[in-house]
Structures are given as C-alpha cells and as structure tokens.
Design an enzyme around this catalytic site. Structure first.
Site, PDB file in Angstrom:
ATOM      1  N   LYS A  14     -44.869  10.123  49.381  1.00  0.00           N
ATOM      2  CA  LYS A  14     -46.057  10.222  48.522  1.00  0.00           C
ATOM      3  C   LYS A  14     -46.511  11.678  48.380  1.00  0.00           C
ATOM      4  O   LYS A  14     -46.847  12.116  47.291  1.00  0.00           O
ATOM      5  CB  LYS A  14     -47.214   9.370  49.090  1.00  0.00           C
ATOM      6  CG  LYS A  14     -46.900   7.883  49.145  1.00  0.00           C
ATOM      7  CD  LYS A  14     -48.147   7.057  49.437  1.00  0.00           C
ATOM      8  CE  LYS A  14     -48.684   7.246  50.840  1.00  0.00           C
ATOM      9  NZ  LYS A  14     -47.813   6.726  51.908  1.00  0.00           N
ATOM     10  N   ARG A  89     -56.354   2.376  50.913  1.00  0.00           N
ATOM     11  CA  ARG A  89     -55.457   1.798  51.909  1.00  0.00           C
ATOM     12  C   ARG A  89     -55.814   0.335  52.172  1.00  0.00           C
ATOM     13  O   ARG A  89     -55.097  -0.349  52.876  1.00  0.00           O
ATOM     14  CB  ARG A  89     -55.594   2.560  53.248  1.00  0.00           C
ATOM     15  CG  ARG A  89     -54.868   3.906  53.298  1.00  0.00           C
ATOM     16  CD  ARG A  89     -53.520   3.730  53.858  1.00  0.00           C
ATOM     17  NE  ARG A  89     -52.928   4.668  54.771  1.00  0.00           N
ATOM     18  CZ  ARG A  89     -52.753   5.959  54.663  1.00  0.00           C
ATOM     19  NH1 ARG A  89     -53.247   6.626  53.689  1.00  0.00           N
ATOM     20  NH2 ARG A  89     -52.070   6.627  55.558  1.00  0.00           N
ATOM     21  N   ARG A 128     -39.745  14.429  60.095  1.00  0.00           N
ATOM     22  CA  ARG A 128     -40.612  15.171  59.168  1.00  0.00           C
ATOM     23  C   ARG A 128     -41.315  16.352  59.871  1.00  0.00           C
ATOM     24  O   ARG A 128     -41.771  16.232  60.997  1.00  0.00           O
ATOM     25  CB  ARG A 128     -41.651  14.209  58.605  1.00  0.00           C
ATOM     26  CG  ARG A 128     -42.707  14.880  57.747  1.00  0.00           C
ATOM     27  CD  ARG A 128     -43.355  13.924  56.817  1.00  0.00           C
ATOM     28  NE  ARG A 128     -44.253  12.994  57.466  1.00  0.00           N
ATOM     29  CZ  ARG A 128     -44.979  12.094  56.813  1.00  0.00           C
ATOM     30  NH1 ARG A 128     -44.893  12.016  55.494  1.00  0.00           N
ATOM     31  NH2 ARG A 128     -45.767  11.274  57.458  1.00  0.00           N
ATOM     32  N   ARG A 161     -46.350  16.063  62.894  1.00  0.00           N
ATOM     33  CA  ARG A 161     -47.657  15.415  62.991  1.00  0.00           C
ATOM     34  C   ARG A 161     -47.716  14.511  64.218  1.00  0.00           C
ATOM     35  O   ARG A 161     -46.729  13.868  64.551  1.00  0.00           O
ATOM     36  CB  ARG A 161     -47.918  14.588  61.728  1.00  0.00           C
ATOM     37  CG  ARG A 161     -48.458  15.442  60.600  1.00  0.00           C
ATOM     38  CD  ARG A 161     -48.562  14.725  59.303  1.00  0.00           C
ATOM     39  NE  ARG A 161     -48.939  13.325  59.410  1.00  0.00           N
ATOM     40  CZ  ARG A 161     -49.115  12.529  58.357  1.00  0.00           C
ATOM     41  NH1 ARG A 161     -48.953  13.002  57.139  1.00  0.00           N
ATOM     42  NH2 ARG A 161     -49.451  11.266  58.510  1.00  0.00           N
ATOM     43  N   ARG A 172     -47.946   2.146  62.339  1.00  0.00           N
ATOM     44  CA  ARG A 172     -48.369   2.421  60.958  1.00  0.00           C
ATOM     45  C   ARG A 172     -47.711   1.444  59.979  1.00  0.00           C
ATOM     46  O   ARG A 172     -48.316   1.062  58.988  1.00  0.00           O
ATOM     47  CB  ARG A 172     -48.061   3.876  60.590  1.00  0.00           C
ATOM     48  CG  ARG A 172     -48.968   4.837  61.350  1.00  0.00           C
ATOM     49  CD  ARG A 172     -48.516   6.273  61.211  1.00  0.00           C
ATOM     50  NE  ARG A 172     -48.733   6.821  59.890  1.00  0.00           N
ATOM     51  CZ  ARG A 172     -48.187   7.957  59.469  1.00  0.00           C
ATOM     52  NH1 ARG A 172     -47.395   8.634  60.247  1.00  0.00           N
ATOM     53  NH2 ARG A 172     -48.452   8.407  58.260  1.00  0.00           N
TER      54      ARG A 172
HETATM   55  P1  AMP Z   1     -51.571   9.981  55.672  1.00  0.00           P
HETATM   56  O1  AMP Z   1     -51.557  11.463  55.767  1.00  0.00           O
HETATM   57  O2  AMP Z   1     -51.966   9.496  54.301  1.00  0.00           O
HETATM   58  O3  AMP Z   1     -50.292   9.342  56.159  1.00  0.00           O
HETATM   59  O4  AMP Z   1     -52.738   9.445  56.649  1.00  0.00           O
HETATM   60  C1  AMP Z   1     -52.675   9.675  58.031  1.00  0.00           C
HETATM   61  C2  AMP Z   1     -53.679   8.790  58.751  1.00  0.00           C
HETATM   62  O5  AMP Z   1     -55.000   9.076  58.269  1.00  0.00           O
HETATM   63  C3  AMP Z   1     -53.504   7.307  58.551  1.00  0.00           C
HETATM   64  O6  AMP Z   1     -52.529   6.739  59.439  1.00  0.00           O
HETATM   65  C4  AMP Z   1     -54.922   6.807  58.834  1.00  0.00           C
HETATM   66  O7  AMP Z   1     -55.186   6.806  60.232  1.00  0.00           O
HETATM   67  C5  AMP Z   1     -55.782   7.899  58.218  1.00  0.00           C
HETATM   68  N1  AMP Z   1     -56.101   7.619  56.792  1.00  0.00           N
HETATM   69  C6  AMP Z   1     -55.719   8.344  55.697  1.00  0.00           C
HETATM   70  N2  AMP Z   1     -56.197   7.802  54.570  1.00  0.00           N
HETATM   71  C7  AMP Z   1     -56.872   6.692  54.944  1.00  0.00           C
HETATM   72  C8  AMP Z   1     -57.584   5.682  54.233  1.00  0.00           C
HETATM   73  N3  AMP Z   1     -57.656   5.681  52.886  1.00  0.00           N
HETATM   74  N4  AMP Z   1     -58.180   4.700  54.963  1.00  0.00           N
HETATM   75  C9  AMP Z   1     -58.117   4.666  56.300  1.00  0.00           C
HETATM   76  N5  AMP Z   1     -57.452   5.577  57.039  1.00  0.00           N
HETATM   77  C10 AMP Z   1     -56.832   6.585  56.376  1.00  0.00           C
END
Ligand code: AMP
Length: 215
Positions: A14, A89, A128, A161, A172
């Site tokens: 993404k 999400r 990654r 990360r 996840r």
């Molecule tokens: P990402 O970078 O999009 O993979 O997000 C990393 C982490 O941030 C996720 O595993 C969640 O813990 C948190 N997170 C990001 N966006 C959201 C969202 N829209 N709702 C809830 N948690 C989020």
C-alpha cells in the site's frame, strides 16, 4: 480531483502504491500508520496511548485514530482530494469517514484493494526496511538499498519496523481478517471497490490503477 482509500492486508504494498498514486495525481498521501509513528516519536499523549497496541500488531482504538485523521483532513491541502493509506481499518471507521465527507458535500470516489496471498506477504514483511527520514520502503532481497542501511533517496537510516517481526505479522493478519476484511464488502456494496493483483511488480500494479482512474 480524487478522494481515494487504499485497502489490503499488511505488506500488500500500500505504501509504495500510495506514493506513486499521490505523486501522479498531486494529492496528499495520508498514512495513519505514519501519523501514529510520528506521534510515538514525539511522545505526544496520542503516541503514548497508541504504542502498546501497535507493538502488539493490534488496532489502535477508533476514537484516537479518527481524531488524528480529522485534524489532518481539515488541513488546506486535503480540500481538493487525498489518498488514505491504512485508514479505514474497521467498518466503524469507514462510516465515520463517510459522515465526515458527507457534511462537506463530498464522498470517497474509489476504494483500491491490493490482493496478495498470505505466504507472499509474510516474506515481504519480515524483509521490509523503511527509511526513518522519508518513509521509502525497501526489501533486503527484492529491493535492497545500494548501501546497506542507507536510503537511496535521501540518505536517511533504514530500519525494521517493530511490528514487522514474524509473531506480530501473524497477529496483524488475524486482525486484518477479523476487522478490516469486512470493509471490502462495505465498499463493494457502495459500488466503488476496485481490486488489483498485488503480487505483480509495483510498476505493473500502478499502471493498472492508472488505467482505471484515468491518465
Ligand atoms: P500501518 O503502517 O498502516 O501498517 O499501521 C501500523 C499500525 O498502526 C497498525 O498495525 C495499527 O496498530 C496502527 N494503525 C494504523 N492505522 C490504523 C487505523 N486506521 N486504525 C487502527 N489502528 C491503526
């Protein structure tokens, strides 16, 4: 002018597509994950609350993410469109987003789904690496940096990360199936879901997306 959301399991690519789409259509790329990580870095009250959930691979509570997102969407550069990466999400978040936009006389134009099998995702995520400075993403075998640990684009340090470890990635995936996959039905019912094969190389996926959005 586009208002877009990008959906797909963790590691589907993404972030990479988001940067390409945002660049082509000159719209801001808004990643709630990036916003949360910068709050953690700056030790804001939001960041302190979010960290525990994120490190375990769980979703941060809706209220917290929605508050941060609204603040970002209220900024001037979002008036003419945006691309959301990692939000919504949950169906509840999608409904809140729709209400927010409806009050402003607009709506999401398209939901872009990147579809990738889980075994491919796991390999992608554990390898990654991300630039601490500009957020560019790499992979230790498929897309390594020219100099190990140094971003090709800005020279910043690259790192793994905390939530890209095998255990957290599994969690996840579970969270994705339970909370986020129902969103696909939500946007399908709304008639705006477009699915793309996320196992292809980034350029090919991008071309398919552009062919649907228009040049
Ligand atoms: P990402 O970078 O999009 O993979 O997000 C990393 C982490 O941030 C996720 O595993 C969640 O813990 C948190 N997170 C990001 N966006 C959201 C969202 N829209 N709702 C809830 N948690 C989020």
């Amino acid at each position: 002018m586009f208002r877009l959301v990008l959906l797909g399991p963790p590691g589907a690519g993404k972030g990479t597509q988001a940067r390409m789409i945002a660049g082509k259509y000159s719209i801001p790329h808004i990643s709630t994950g990036d916003i949360l990580r910068s709050n953690i870095k700056e030790e804001t009250p939001y960041g302190v609350e979010a960290k525990g959930y994120m490190d375990k691979g769980e979703l941060v509570p809706d209220e917290l993410v929605i508050a941060l997102l609204r603040t970002r969407l209220d900024e001037e550069d979002c008036k003419t469109g945006f691309l959301l990466d990692g939000f919504p999400r949950t169906v509840a978040q999608a409904e809140r987003l729709d209400n927010y936009l409806k009050k402003r006389g607009c709506r999401i134009d398209m939901a872009i789904e990147l579809d990738v099998a889980e075994d491919i995702l796991l390999k992608r995520m554990v390898g990654r690496r991300v630039c601490r400075v500009c957020g560019a993403t790499y992979h230790i075998t498929h897309m390594p940096t020219r100099i190990e640990g140094v971003c090709d684009i800005c020279g910043g340090e690259t790192y793994q990360r905390a939530d890209d470890t095998v255990e957290t990635v599994h969690n996840r995936f579970i969270v994705y199936h339970k909370e986020t996959a129902p969103l696909l039905d939500y946007y399908q019912t709304g008639g705006i879901l477009n699915r793309f094969d996320g196992s292809k190389d980034p350029e090919t996926i991008f071309e398919s997306i552009v062919s649907v959005l228009g040049a």
